[in-house]
Design a protein around this motif. Sequence first.
Motif, PDB file in Angstrom:
ATOM      1  N   SER A  54       5.368   5.577  -4.575  1.00  8.02           N
ATOM      2  CA  SER A  54       4.763   5.913  -3.367  1.00  8.02           C
ATOM      3  C   SER A  54       4.474   4.561  -2.432  1.00  8.02           C
ATOM      4  CB  SER A  54       3.357   6.762  -3.193  1.00  8.02           C
ATOM      5  OG  SER A  54       3.700   7.865  -4.099  1.00  8.02           O
ATOM      6  N   THR A  55       4.614   5.023  -1.215  1.00 11.13           N
ATOM      7  CA  THR A  55       4.041   3.743  -0.049  1.00 11.13           C
ATOM      8  C   THR A  55       2.758   4.288   0.401  1.00 11.13           C
ATOM      9  OG1 THR A  55       6.685   3.599   0.402  1.00 11.13           O
ATOM     10  CG2 THR A  55       4.719   2.593   1.995  1.00 11.13           C
ATOM     11  N   ILE A  56       1.831   2.998   0.344  1.00 13.14           N
ATOM     12  CA  ILE A  56       0.587   3.178   0.828  1.00 13.14           C
ATOM     13  C   ILE A  56       0.372   2.180   1.824  1.00 13.14           C
ATOM     14  CG2 ILE A  56      -1.781   3.404   0.118  1.00 13.14           C
ATOM     15  CD1 ILE A  56      -0.218   5.346  -1.354  1.00 13.14           C
ATOM     16  N   ARG A  57      -0.196   2.838   3.046  1.00 12.43           N
ATOM     17  CA  ARG A  57      -0.239   1.921   4.227  1.00 12.43           C
ATOM     18  C   ARG A  57      -1.896   2.033   4.819  1.00 12.43           C
ATOM     19  NH1 ARG A  57       4.566   1.109   6.788  1.00 12.43           N
ATOM     20  NH2 ARG A  57       3.450   0.497   8.727  1.00 12.43           N
ATOM     21  N   GLY A  58      -2.806   2.284   3.811  1.00 12.61           N
ATOM     22  CA  GLY A  58      -4.073   2.085   4.222  1.00 12.61           C
ATOM     23  C   GLY A  58      -4.505   0.587   4.220  1.00 12.61           C
ATOM     24  N   ARG A  59      -5.963   0.423   4.428  1.00 10.77           N
ATOM     25  CA  ARG A  59      -6.365  -0.793   4.381  1.00 10.77           C
ATOM     26  C   ARG A  59      -6.737  -1.602   2.889  1.00 10.77           C
ATOM     27  NH1 ARG A  59      -9.082  -2.201   8.988  1.00 10.77           N
ATOM     28  NH2 ARG A  59      -9.380  -0.332  10.357  1.00 10.77           N
ATOM     29  N   SER A  60      -6.648  -0.602   1.941  1.00 16.02           N
ATOM     30  CA  SER A  60      -6.332  -1.060   0.605  1.00 16.02           C
ATOM     31  C   SER A  60      -5.456  -0.115  -0.103  1.00 16.02           C
ATOM     32  CB  SER A  60      -7.859  -1.167  -0.364  1.00 16.02           C
ATOM     33  OG  SER A  60      -8.493   0.271  -0.184  1.00 16.02           O
ATOM     34  N   LEU A  61      -5.071  -0.454  -1.377  1.00 10.63           N
ATOM     35  CA  LEU A  61      -4.125   0.506  -2.186  1.00 10.63           C
ATOM     36  C   LEU A  61      -5.087   1.774  -2.538  1.00 10.63           C
ATOM     37  CD1 LEU A  61      -1.493   0.652  -3.594  1.00 10.63           C
ATOM     38  CD2 LEU A  61      -2.259  -0.200  -5.588  1.00 10.63           C
ATOM     39  N   ILE A  62      -6.222   1.635  -3.095  1.00 10.19           N
ATOM     40  CA  ILE A  62      -7.056   2.639  -3.523  1.00 10.19           C
ATOM     41  C   ILE A  62      -8.564   2.055  -2.855  1.00 10.19           C
ATOM     42  CG2 ILE A  62      -8.309   4.065  -5.225  1.00 10.19           C
ATOM     43  CD1 ILE A  62      -5.783   3.961  -6.808  1.00 10.19           C
ATOM     44  N   VAL A  95       1.637  -1.557   1.909  1.00  6.67           N
ATOM     45  CA  VAL A  95       1.558  -2.363   3.159  1.00  6.67           C
ATOM     46  C   VAL A  95       0.014  -2.396   3.470  1.00  6.67           C
ATOM     47  CG1 VAL A  95       2.625  -2.293   5.431  1.00  6.67           C
ATOM     48  CG2 VAL A  95       3.848  -1.020   3.579  1.00  6.67           C
ATOM     49  N   PRO A  96      -0.635  -3.422   3.735  1.00  7.96           N
ATOM     50  CA  PRO A  96      -2.005  -3.497   3.828  1.00  7.96           C
ATOM     51  C   PRO A  96      -2.115  -3.247   5.376  1.00  7.96           C
ATOM     52  CG  PRO A  96      -1.269  -5.391   2.554  1.00  7.96           C
ATOM     53  CD  PRO A  96       0.128  -4.721   2.729  1.00  7.96           C
ATOM     54  N   ASN A  97      -3.121  -2.406   5.547  1.00 10.46           N
ATOM     55  CA  ASN A  97      -3.546  -2.080   6.950  1.00 10.46           C
ATOM     56  C   ASN A  97      -2.417  -1.637   7.979  1.00 10.46           C
ATOM     57  OD1 ASN A  97      -5.585  -1.756   8.795  1.00 10.46           O
ATOM     58  ND2 ASN A  97      -5.662  -3.964   9.498  1.00 10.46           N
ATOM     59  N   GLY A  98      -1.477  -1.128   7.242  1.00 18.43           N
ATOM     60  CA  GLY A  98      -0.201  -0.584   8.055  1.00 18.43           C
ATOM     61  C   GLY A  98       0.376  -1.442   8.511  1.00 18.43           C
ATOM     62  N   THR A 146      -2.982  12.935  -8.710  1.00 22.55           N
ATOM     63  CA  THR A 146      -1.706  12.352  -8.955  1.00 22.55           C
ATOM     64  C   THR A 146      -1.249  12.188  -7.452  1.00 22.55           C
ATOM     65  OG1 THR A 146      -1.376  12.951 -11.201  1.00 22.55           O
ATOM     66  CG2 THR A 146       0.676  12.300 -10.032  1.00 22.55           C
ATOM     67  N   ILE A 147      -0.668  11.139  -7.181  1.00 24.94           N
ATOM     68  CA  ILE A 147       0.263  11.015  -5.962  1.00 24.94           C
ATOM     69  C   ILE A 147       1.480  10.374  -6.515  1.00 24.94           C
ATOM     70  CG2 ILE A 147       0.336   9.846  -3.617  1.00 24.94           C
ATOM     71  CD1 ILE A 147      -2.646   9.760  -3.797  1.00 24.94           C
ATOM     72  N   ARG A 148       2.479  11.205  -6.096  1.00 29.01           N
ATOM     73  CA  ARG A 148       3.739  10.615  -6.370  1.00 29.01           C
ATOM     74  C   ARG A 148       4.863  10.872  -5.167  1.00 29.01           C
ATOM     75  NH1 ARG A 148       3.665  14.728 -11.198  1.00 29.01           N
ATOM     76  NH2 ARG A 148       4.638  16.684 -10.634  1.00 29.01           N
ATOM     77  N   ASN A 149       5.966   9.997  -5.109  1.00 28.96           N
ATOM     78  CA  ASN A 149       7.029  10.356  -4.254  1.00 28.96           C
ATOM     79  C   ASN A 149       6.547  10.341  -2.876  1.00 28.96           C
ATOM     80  OD1 ASN A 149       8.543  10.316  -6.787  1.00 28.96           O
ATOM     81  ND2 ASN A 149       8.010  12.527  -6.858  1.00 28.96           N
ATOM     82  N   SER A 150       5.374   9.801  -2.479  1.00 26.17           N
ATOM     83  CA  SER A 150       4.769  10.079  -1.229  1.00 26.17           C
ATOM     84  C   SER A 150       4.699   8.771  -0.376  1.00 26.17           C
ATOM     85  CB  SER A 150       3.752  10.746  -1.465  1.00 26.17           C
ATOM     86  OG  SER A 150       3.636  12.173  -2.052  1.00 26.17           O
ATOM     87  N   THR A 151       4.385   9.159   0.778  1.00 26.26           N
ATOM     88  CA  THR A 151       3.842   8.078   1.840  1.00 26.26           C
ATOM     89  C   THR A 151       2.427   8.184   2.455  1.00 26.26           C
ATOM     90  OG1 THR A 151       6.100   7.416   2.348  1.00 26.26           O
ATOM     91  CG2 THR A 151       4.528   6.799   3.969  1.00 26.26           C
ATOM     92  N   LEU A 152       1.660   7.577   2.355  1.00 29.43           N
ATOM     93  CA  LEU A 152       0.107   7.932   2.981  1.00 29.43           C
ATOM     94  C   LEU A 152       0.251   6.637   4.043  1.00 29.43           C
ATOM     95  CD1 LEU A 152       0.073   9.319   0.169  1.00 29.43           C
ATOM     96  CD2 LEU A 152      -2.282   8.751   0.564  1.00 29.43           C
ATOM     97  N   GLY A 153      -0.654   7.303   5.048  1.00 32.59           N
ATOM     98  CA  GLY A 153      -0.839   6.587   6.181  1.00 32.59           C
ATOM     99  C   GLY A 153      -2.063   5.685   6.329  1.00 32.59           C
TER     100      GLY A 153
END
Length: 550
Positions: A411-419, A441-444, A387-394
């Motif tokens: 959460s906000t995900i800034r990787g190349r894909s969501l998962i 946010v695709p690819n940051g 589980t990932i919640r209330n988070s921001t991943l780079g």
Amino acid sequence: MKYCLLFFFLLTSVVVAVGQTGNPSENVVITSEKKKTKVHTSKSGALQVNVSPKDAAKFKTAGLVSYRDFGAQGDGKTDDMDAIVATHAFANQHNLRVKANEEATYYIGGKERTAVIQTDTDFGTAAFIIDDTEVQNREASIFMVSSSKQAFNPTGINSLKKNQAKITISLPEPCLITVTDSTVRRYIRYGLNQNNGAPQTDIFVVDKDGNVDINTPIIWSFDQITEITALPIDEDTLRITGGRFTTIANQAESKYTYYSRNIAIRRSNVLVDQLEHRITGEGEHGAPYGGFLNIRDCSHVTVQNTILTGHKTYRTIGRAGKLVSMGSYDLSVTRALNVSFVNCSQTNDINDRTYWGILGSNYCKNLLYDSCTLSRFDAHMGVANATIRNSTLGHMGINAIGTGTFTVENSTIRGRSLINLRPDYGSTWQGEFVIRDCVFVPNGGRPSTASLISGHYTGQHNFGYVCYMPQRITIENLHIDDSNHPEDYPGPAIFADFNPEMTDNSYREKFPYVKTQEVILKNVTIASGQKLRLSDNPFMFKGVKVITEQ
């Protein structure tokens, strides 16, 4: 009589030390002669600790000891490791708390010595400088959080079935059970770091009657068991608080010689709170790190309100004979259950690609990020439920393979894909994804063609198991911020092109991929104004049912 008692005390001290560490080179011999409290090293390398009867009585009355009590200078220059080890050894023997001296700076050099923590420890505002420029043994932890309970090898269990609810065993108390079948290989890695896999292993919790905890199910069937271990679970929570740690990075050759100069957690029910770890001295080359917080073979560990640091990425020649980037971690979790990271962040920019992603994990169950700002979540050789919640991943985003339910929410995900389903382990997830109230946010924010679920699977490599895509993917209240996109951008896709060669029925998979059955979409908004597509490879995913709910 006096000498008989002294001999008995020496003997029991040695036994305790061996039980704590399992490594004779780290033995601590504690005496209580009528001399001043002193710590020194014997000719054999063992740590000799004498605690005067007066000091011993004072420490026991106070219920705690400090590093200064055992000779630590705390001046940032004198190597205080022996004093630190001695303090914890005495505290463990008498069940005393340990408290670092406020405002002290403890220098820890390269000597091979490990402090065993078995009681509550308050590092407070003290600083610790860990100098890795000249290290005797890179695999020796600085601190080892361990249980005073002893592991044992239960008998009478010769096989197990996947999801088996009870095992025929009677235990003195709830235990962590680890099983291995060395004749079966799983996770046969593909790609530049290819390998022949690892022996099938599993870890789960059982009560004293052998009932398997439903939250830690058995995920493999074992036709035979070549090794089994039971470790009684500590019921009370051990607390480690504070500490301002700085690692002076090693200057070794850039190759896979991992450094473990860390805090290793090998006990269940541990809380780490308000710790900070920083890194200095990284140069043009260096060996990677296996996690400053290294959590292994335990259950119910929480790391909260903690600040960590990503390690610089170095490159070396991989097993395929080509240049690869080496994973280097500040967080490492292996064969551990119910591990939570709450309100954790890192000192360097989570979008800076010169630093490797901060977490690596293997063989885990029930991992949690809550209110974290970190560069990556990663499950290499499988996680059951995350589980990932209330988070921001780079920049390295979410990378995983495994089973059960993977939930990402608020959460906000800034990787190349969501998962990203890791291609080197078969892009496999046997279960479902639940994604709700998130921003992608695709690819940051860099120009790119966005896809929500990425991976790669040719069907020509045997990973040691059947590979699955999530059976069901539920996406609710997702905003895709693809406003900065390339020219001729066709819009985001649900699935990346997992196999560009699979374009018609003529393609044959030696090891067929079990694909997603349905995707449920509700309130997906897209900044570019484009529509959400199925994939750049519609043939591969033609059997997926996409349901759009209002």
